[in-house]
Design a protein around this motif. Structure first.
Motif, PDB file in Angstrom:
ATOM      1  N   TRP A   1       3.000  -3.876  11.378  1.00 40.87           N
ATOM      2  CA  TRP A   1       4.021  -4.045  12.408  1.00 40.87           C
ATOM      3  C   TRP A   1       4.308  -2.706  13.061  1.00 40.87           C
ATOM      4  O   TRP A   1       3.962  -1.649  12.538  1.00 40.87           O
TER       5      TRP A   1
ATOM      6  N   ALA B   1       3.210   0.855   6.696  1.00 35.12           N
ATOM      7  CA  ALA B   1       2.471   1.876   5.940  1.00 35.12           C
ATOM      8  C   ALA B   1       0.972   1.796   6.185  1.00 35.12           C
ATOM      9  O   ALA B   1       0.275   2.807   6.245  1.00 35.12           O
TER      10      ALA B   1
ATOM     11  N   MET C   1       0.860  -1.195   0.000  1.00 36.87           N
ATOM     12  CA  MET C   1       0.000   0.000   0.000  1.00 36.87           C
ATOM     13  C   MET C   1       0.877   1.219   0.000  1.00 36.87           C
ATOM     14  O   MET C   1       1.772   1.341   0.803  1.00 36.87           O
ATOM     15  N   LYS C   2       0.592   2.098  -0.905  1.00 36.42           N
ATOM     16  CA  LYS C   2       1.425   3.280  -1.000  1.00 36.42           C
ATOM     17  C   LYS C   2       1.048   4.220   0.152  1.00 36.42           C
ATOM     18  O   LYS C   2      -0.089   4.272   0.597  1.00 36.42           O
ATOM     19  N   PRO C   3       2.005   4.997   0.618  1.00 34.38           N
ATOM     20  CA  PRO C   3       1.718   5.919   1.717  1.00 34.38           C
ATOM     21  C   PRO C   3       0.788   7.024   1.248  1.00 34.38           C
ATOM     22  O   PRO C   3       0.787   7.403   0.092  1.00 34.38           O
ATOM     23  N   SER C   4      -0.010   7.527   2.178  1.00 33.59           N
ATOM     24  CA  SER C   4      -0.860   8.651   1.799  1.00 33.59           C
ATOM     25  C   SER C   4      -0.042   9.932   1.821  1.00 33.59           C
ATOM     26  O   SER C   4       1.101   9.939   2.246  1.00 33.59           O
ATOM     27  N   LYS C   5      -0.690  10.980   1.445  1.00 35.99           N
ATOM     28  CA  LYS C   5       0.037  12.241   1.337  1.00 35.99           C
ATOM     29  C   LYS C   5       0.550  12.658   2.716  1.00 35.99           C
ATOM     30  O   LYS C   5      -0.167  12.583   3.709  1.00 35.99           O
ATOM     31  N   VAL C   6       1.754  13.101   2.767  1.00 37.67           N
ATOM     32  CA  VAL C   6       2.309  13.524   4.043  1.00 37.67           C
ATOM     33  C   VAL C   6       2.082  15.018   4.207  1.00 37.67           C
ATOM     34  O   VAL C   6       1.710  15.722   3.284  1.00 37.67           O
TER      35      VAL C   6
ATOM     36  N   GLU D   1      -1.223  -7.939   9.674  1.00 36.95           N
ATOM     37  CA  GLU D   1      -1.789  -6.721   9.087  1.00 36.95           C
ATOM     38  C   GLU D   1      -0.912  -5.506   9.336  1.00 36.95           C
ATOM     39  O   GLU D   1      -1.309  -4.389   9.027  1.00 36.95           O
TER      40      GLU D   1
END
Lengths: 1046, 449
Positions: B344, B357, B1-6, B342
């Motif tokens: 860590w 992530a 899963m790509k990280p959301s906007k920081v 799911e």
């Protein structure tokens, strides 16, 4: 003497050599070797080591020599370790024999070793030793007997307990040792007898404490009464151990004892007993706790409340509410409120409501009202409305606040009415905010419409302002014209406050109306107020990027003409500091001449200049910094110095950027030599690039989801624009095998057939994806062995089925961000994955692939990751880097840096997943936002710059977009083509690059020697000479190619 | 899963905190102030503005004033309901130093100093002791203190062998005392939070835990013999205590006893392992038991619980430097990582919480204070001295996590897999391992007390 020493050293060496050799032989040979060491004349240290070794691994042959060391000053402890550890009866026999042979402290050591072994055979001699004239021997013997704890042993110990005082403490200690063993073996009667003996003995308190604890635990029928006796003890230590025992061994009998005793206990003990209820209580205990909530002793009251908080449960609610009603001090109230807040259940809500309806004190009602709000008691709104009409302001305010949390949309009209009727400002403000909160709930527009109607109906200025405030908070665009119209109202107060609120509008929509006031109103105060509002809106718009920079700059420039006072100039400067552009710096620099705001201007310039120094407008900053000159503040000075450094670096990079064309020529072009008749007409037309300009293929274009028309258009557009492809989702394991054993190959097969037909190299994304959220549940349910097997089957199946067909694969996607498989199976799983695949398809090209690398955020980590594989010879063939993680712009300096660093790995680089704007942009996950024309142009410009940098870099072999059509792109705004297939500016710019600027097409004539030489882009070219046509491949690896028409 | 906007700014004009009630309760009860509400009524709540009458203070003696003892004393001295009345160290310089530290704090000269710990034990006015001696004395000094009727806060590791920690646990119960092991990370908010994520299911099904440890090392060598000072300067015989005799060398008493077989029980493994493995025990809700199998590899030791969860003790070649790739160096020393299906979480002494992530958006927390302070842990001990409740790292918790550490280290020592029965506390079918459960003590010292 020297000869003797030499002889001794030789013997020692030989013996050690024998010992070391014997180690290799093991078992009794080892034992013998260490025995030999002990019996030789080696150093004390070496003997200690030999003893230690015998203790760890010696056999029974070592017993005699160890026994002989029991009186050695230093080695005795090692000897005893050995004798304790060597299996079999020999060790303990030797220890037992030593009892009659040795004296003093060495004998003490032997006695304790026998205790460790719990040697029952030693009981008789140990009993004998309890009559020794040496008190220390007696004490040791007693303790040992206590540890062994046979009947005879305990008889002796108990006699000593009743005997002379010298050893009574050890006897008591021995008793406790024995009784503990008996209690553990559930021999409670025997244990209890021993504990009683100790309790009654004349021994130090610490033993009686231990005995009391043991007695409490070992009693059966009279446990409760006994415990109560201990709680009544005059000795605090006995009471303490009773409490400790209760807390650490909770049982019903103990809870009953506490219940029985607490009422008679002194306050200090009551506090301990209350605390003890936390660990040991029954329903009757709670009554005692509740009773103490009202005790006159404040410390006890607080303790009781804290205990109730932990164990009281809902039944405690009435008591707690009563506490609230009694106006206790702040600490107690806070505790009670916190406890009530936590309690679950509608019964509690009902109790609070009832208390509220009955209570008259305003302070109490405020607390009760707040509780209803915090507990989200939705059926309390009726009561809250009544409270909101109370004469007491605090009560009204609290009620309004609670209504804000609880009232539903259906109650909004009543709340609006209440707000309108409020006379007291604080109450009206609270009510208005409550209205706002209710309006936040869906459907938002309906609610806001009612408020808007209320505004239209309002007559009093105060009421109008309340509604304006709410509508501004809601950002209700329909009401804006009406609100703005009030700026023309003759009531100056209304206009002033409206200006204040309009300045808080969530976006800059009202700004033009505000400018009208600024530039034309007759009232100077209102002009000033309007200007402040303009600047507030502009600043917010700049901070939140609500408008394009050019628009923002126009506003600030317009406002700057009106900004006269120091305050206004400061607000302007503050707003400009958020626009990190050259125009902003220019305007800020103009304030460097204003003495009242010069420092503000300097700080604003320094704040805004950062990004500007890295772009083509760095000169503006350079000029501004020169004008600023030297500053006193050291922090500011260092920031300015840093900016100058960045400017210097930017100049260098800009020069380098101008080198990009040269690098493209160097890295992407070769020489095509055509041999023909002298003077022949030559035409060269490029057919295809060698460099991959690719895109992801949507599964929907291959599984029938799109209409036939869209499918055809999709495929045609792809072929017209791209020469390489990647499976967007089709090859992903969770897409192919979401349920175990059911594998869908159809989409992958269809894509491969199509790409092969059109000679498009296809990347396989991906064989594995170890991010935990991407791993199928059925995989996670497997044990390690089955999981490993599943991975193997997946790898070999793909490799076998598609052998030689995929140009390359992403092996295990995004490993530095998560690797479930490595977490489960260890880091070597990647090597295994590679081996499985290559065993079936030795020519398979396996790539790593990860993100946030080209931003340099995870670059170092990725390099470590890559090098880790290279150093351990894991056969990775290439490095993939995604191009998603920039925002609305990207940093070319960092992109250069990332590519240069990645190239050090010596592997081909592929930009596998490019989007612009990227994942950190403001449009990500906001599919309804359309790019403005300006943003489209910016996107085109950025794409060109990005592609130029990548194309120029020698190590990059290709760039693939992660979608090119708005309907099939996870960031739709980054597409080249809109939904209706309209080309965006980015598409035009892209085609201009790929098929124009970087495309070879030329005409000419062969020279006198029949040669025609052309510098051409690597790829496939059609060469036509005098009507004859040939195709030639110009490869980067070769650098040149020759085609002959002779 | 790509990280959301920081760096998403908070844009909503909200009138109330968006904290849900559940979040508020969770944060207040679990993480506020370390372990939630105090165990007893705070002095200030009695209306005394923090001052506690001398007669109501817990009196404490300190045994051992090396670097760790100094630190512990520095964080415990400020406790207003505690009075340190006596210090003891076999080194004259250290006991002088300890007395100065205590007297300076109280502004008097009342603190007694002793060379012999029994002088503290014999004082009926002393309620509790802080044991911060060398490791080889921890267990026996604690037991003797409890035999004398004192409650004990003992630094870790609490014993040198399995038998010692078993004896210590039994002594606490036998003498009815309160005992706290100095594994203070259980009282630190960031570690508590990480454990909470593991226990609450936010990570999914927990399957692997990582505990960072030193690369084990052990030496049997003796340092060169030096001339033994007078007992008043350094009571060498008492310093050795239950450990076998060896010639004096100043370096031992100044701290270089680490790694020596006779003074450190588990080849340096317990130095961090007592903390990190203990935290894993907690995360897996297995304080009542321990792993049943252990196997050492080149880079660490792997344990396995009966419930299938894997415990990986990672050897860190550079524990105070770059802890990559096993751990994120930024999390600091003593890092642990708990891994579920799911997500860590990783954390260490710098207080940073690092999440997978998938969890960053919903579970990220920031803790300002680093995770090494023993102040909260000490406070918990003193509260329990009053209330007689079990402290957060009581004897049973200590026993099981230490036994697990010893078993893990033994698999490294023996170089093979070993299996352990947590009920019988014996190695299964493994005489060679069982022989190493205990060692004899030098006369006259004994654990039979």
């Amino acid at each position: 003497m020297t000869m003797q020493r030499t002889y001794r050293q030789i013997m020692v060496g030989l013996i050690l050599l024998v010992g070391i050799s014997a180690l290799a032989l093991g078992g009794s040979s080892k034992t013998q070797a260490w025995i030999d060491v002990l019996q030789s004349e080696v150093s004390l240290f070496e003997k200690c080591r030999a003893c230690q070794q015998l203790g760890e691994s010696g056999s029974k042959e070592a017993v005699p020599v160890l026994a002989s060391l029991l009186t050695h000053e230093t080695l005795s402890v090692y000897a005893r370790t050995g004798l304790e550890r060597i299996p079999g009866p020999e060790g303990r026999t030797a220890l037992r024999n030593a009892l009659t042979q040795i004296q003093g402290r060495h004998l003490i050591g032997v006695i304790h070793s026998l205790a460790t072994l719990r040697d029952e055979g030693a009981v008789e001699p140990l009993i004998g030793l309890t009559h020794s004239p040496d008190q220390e021997i007696v004490k040791a013997a007693l303790l040992s007997l206590g540890r062994i704890a046979t009947e005879d042993a305990m008889s002796a110990v108990l006699r000593a307990l009743a005997g002379p005082s010298g050893c009574r403490s050890e006897a008591a200690s021995a008793c406790l040792l024995a009784a503990q063993s008996l209690l553990r073996a559930e021999k409670t009667v025997q244990a209890c007898a021993i504990y009683e003996a100790v309790r009654k003995a004349d021994v130090p308190l610490s033993f009686r404490i231990g005995a009391t604890r043991g007695a409490i635990l070992s009693r059966q029928a009279d446990a409760t009464s006994f415990l109560i006796d201990q709680l009544r003890s005059s000795e605090p230590a006995i009471r303490n151990v009773a409490i400790l025992t209760i807390r650490q061994n909770p049982k019903e009998a103990f809870a009953s004892a506490l219940n029985a005793e607490i009422d008679q206990a002194a306050p200090e003990l009551q506090a301990q007993m209350l605390e003890a209820f936390k660990d040991c209580h029954n329903p009757q205990s709670l009554a005692r706790v509740r009773a103490r909530v009202n005790t006159p002793n404040p410390s006890l009251r607080l303790t009781a409340l804290m205990v109730l908080r932990e164990i009281g449960g809902p039944d405690a609610a009435p008591v707690l509410i009563k506490v609230l009603q009694e106006n206790r001090d702040a600490t107690e109230v806070s505790l009670v409120v916190g406890t009530l807040e936590q309690m679950q259940g509608p019964d509690i809500d009902a109790l609070i409501l009832k208390a509220l309806s009955l209570d008259s004190g305003s302070k109490v009602r405020v607390e009760l009202i707040r509780l209803l709000g915090k507990r989200s008691v939705k059926n309390a709104t009726g009561q809250l409305f009544r409270q909101a009409a109370d004469p007491d302001t605090q009560v009204c305010v609290a009620a309004c606040q609670a209504l804000g949390r609880l009232a539903g949309l259906g109650e909004l009209p009543r709340l609006i009415q209440l707000t309108g009727a409020c006379q007291e400002t604080r109450v009206r403000d609270a009510a208005a905010l409550a209205v706002y909160e209710v309006c936040q709930r869906k459907p938002k527009d309906q609610a806001a419409t009612w408020v808007f109607q209320a505004l239209k109906n309002a007559t009093a200025t105060s009421e109008k302002l309340a509604w304006i405030r709410v509508l501004v908070l809601l950002g209700h665009s329909d009401s804006l014209p009406t609100i703005v119209a009030m700026l023309q109202d003759p009531d100056e107060t209304l206009v002033q406050r409206t200006l204040f609120y309009v300045g808080q509008w969530p976006d800059p929509s009202p700004i033009q109306d505000l400018f009208s006031v600024v530039e034309s109103h007759s009232n100077a105060t209102l002009r000033t107020r309007a200007l402040v509002a303009v600047l507030q809106l502009g600043t917010r718009a700049a901070e939140q990027e609500q408008r394009a920079s050019e628009t923002l700059m126009r506003w600030f420039q317009r406002a700057s003409k009106a900004a006269q006072s120091t305050r206004e100039k400061r607000l302007l400067i503050s707003g400009l500091s958020r626009i990190k552009q050259g125009d902003s710096i220019r305007l800020l620099a103009s304030y460097l001449d204003a003495s009242d705001v010069k420092m503000e201007a300097i700080y604003a310039i320094v704040n805004a200049a950062g990004p500007v120094t890295q772009g083509p407008e760095y000169g503006v900053v350079e000029a501004a910094l020169e004008k600023i000159g030297d500053v006193q503040d050291t922090g500011l000075r260092s920031k300015i110095a840093a900016l100058k450094q960045t400017i210097k670096a930017t100049k260098a990079k800009m020069n380098k950027a101008n080198d990009i064309d040269q690098m493209i020529q160097k890295n992407r072009m070769g020489v095509l030599m055509i041999q023909a008749k002298p003077g022949a007409t030559v035409r060269v037309e490029q057919i295809k690039h060698e460099f991959w300009f690719g895109a992801a293929l949507s599964s929907s274009a291959f599984n029938g989801r799109y209409s036939a028309e869209d499918t055809q258009r999709y495929r045609e557009t792809f072929l017209a624009n791209f020469n390489a492809a990647v499976t967007e989702n089709a090859l992903k394991w969770h897409a192919m095998e979401s349920r175990k054993g059911r594998v869908d190959y159809s989409v992958v097969d269809a894509m491969l057939d199509w790409t092969e037909t059109h000679e498009i190299p296809l990347r396989g994304h991906n064989i594995f994806w170890g991010i935990p959220g991407r791993v199928q549940k059925w995989l996670k349910a497997l044990d390690d062995t089955a999981l490993r097997e599943a991975l193997r089957v997946r790898a070999t199946t793909i490799a076998r089925r598609y052998k030689g067909r995929f140009a390359e694969y992403d092996l295990n996607n995004e490993m530095i961000h998560g690797n479930y498989y490595a977490d489960r199976l260890g880091p070597d799983i990647t090597r295994q994955m590679v081996n499985w695949i290559k065993q079936v398809d030795p020519k398979a090209q396996l790539y790593l692939n990860d993100y946030d690398i080209l931003t340099t955020n995870r670059l170092d980590e990725y390099m470590t990751h890559i090098h880790g594989f290279l150093q351990t010879q894991v056969a990775i063939d290439g490095v993939g880097v995604q191009g998603h993680l920039h925002g609305d712009s990207f940093d070319p300096v960092k992109l250069h840096q990332a590519l240069d660093t990645l190239a050090q790995a010596g592997l081909p680089l592929c930009i596998t997943e490019f989007n612009f704007p990227g994942q950190r942009s403001r449009v990500y996950q906001k599919r309804d936002i359309k790019l403005t024309p300006e943003a489209q142009q910016a996107k085109a410009k950025a794409l060109v710059e990005y592609y130029r940098i990548c194309f120029a870099h020698a190590s990059v072999k290709g760039i693939l977009m992660w979608g090119f059509w708005e309907r099939a792109n996870w960031i739709p705004q980054s597409s080249l083509f809109l939904r209706d297939w309209t080309e965006t500016p980015a598409a035009k710019a892209y085609r201009d690059l790929i098929f124009n600027q970087w495309w070879t097409q030329c005409d000419g004539q062969a020279d006198e020697e029949g040669h025609y030489r052309v510098s051409a882009f690597f790829g496939t070219h059609r060469v036509i000479v005098d009507g004859h046509e040939k195709t030639v491949d110009l490869r980067k690896s070769a650098g040149q190619a020759t085609v002959s028409f002779k | 899963m790509k990280p959301s906007k920081v760096d998403t700014p908070c844009q909503t004009a909200s009138l109330h905190s968006k904290l849900s009630r559940r979040d508020f309760i969770r944060r207040t009860l679990v993480f506020g102030g370390g372990m939630g509400l105090p165990w007893f009524v705070p002095a200030r709540a009695r209306g005394r503005d923090g001052a506690v009458a001398p007669s109501e203070r817990i009196t404490v003696g300190v045994i051992g004033h090396g670097p760790r003892g100094r630190y512990d004393l520095s964080v415990m001295l400020p406790e207003q309901d505690v009075q340190f009345v006596a210090v003891c160290d076999v080194l004259r310089a250290r006991r002088d130093q300890a007395k100065v530290m205590v007297d300076t704090h109280y502004g008097n000269r009342d603190c007694s100093k002793y060379r012999d710990m029994f002088e503290i034990y014999d004082r009926p006015d002393i309620d509790a002791v802080l044991i911060a001696t060398g490791e080889h004395w921890h267990a026996l000094a604690s037991i003797l203190a409890m035999k004398a009727g004192k409650d004990v806060y003992s630094e870790k590791p609490c014993g040198m062998t399995m038998r010692e920690v078993q004896a210590l646990d039994e002594a606490v119960r036998r003498y009815g005392r309160v005992f706290q092991a100095g594994t203070q990370r259980r009282s630190q908010a960031n570690f508590q939070y990480a454990v909470h994520l593991a226990q609450s299911g936010r990570l999914g099904q927990l399957h692997t835990m990582h505990a960072s440890v030193y690369v084990p090392k052990r030496t049997y060598d003796w340092l060169p013999a030096q001339s033994e000072p007078s007992p008043e300067e350094c009571d060498w015989d008492r310093w050795l205590g239950p450990s076998p005799w060896r010639p004096y060398n100043k370096q031992y008493v100044l701290g270089r006893w680490r790694g020596h077989y006779d003074f450190e029980g588990a080849a340096n493994f317990l130095d961090w392992g007592a903390h990190t493995l203990d935290l894993c025990q907690w995360a897996n809700q297995s304080d009542h038991t321990m792993p049943i199998a252990y196997e050492a590899h080149e880079n660490g030791i792997i344990g396995r619980y009966a419930n299938g969860v894997k415990l990986v003790c990672d050897f860190l070649p550079d524990p105070f430097g770059d802890r990559a790739p096993q751990y994120k160096t930024s999390t600091g020393t003593c890092p642990v990582r708990f891994v579920g299906d799911e997500g860590w979480v990783e954390t260490g002494d710098n207080g940073e919480i690092v999440l997978s992530a998938s969890l960053v958006k919903t579970q990220q927390q920031r803790f300002k204070k680093p995770g090494t302070s023993a102040a909260g842990h000490g406070r918990n001990f003193f509260d329990c001295v009053r209330s007689r409740a079990l402290p957060v790292c009581h004897q049973k918790i200590m026993r099981n996590s230490h036994l697990a550490c010893f078993a893990a280290e033994l698999s490294w020592e023996l170089g093979r897999k070993i299996e352990f029965d947590p009920v019988l506390e014996r190695f299964i079918g493994d005489d060679e391992a069982n022989r190493r459960i205990s060692r004899a003590t030098r006369e006259p010292w004994s654990f039979n007390v």
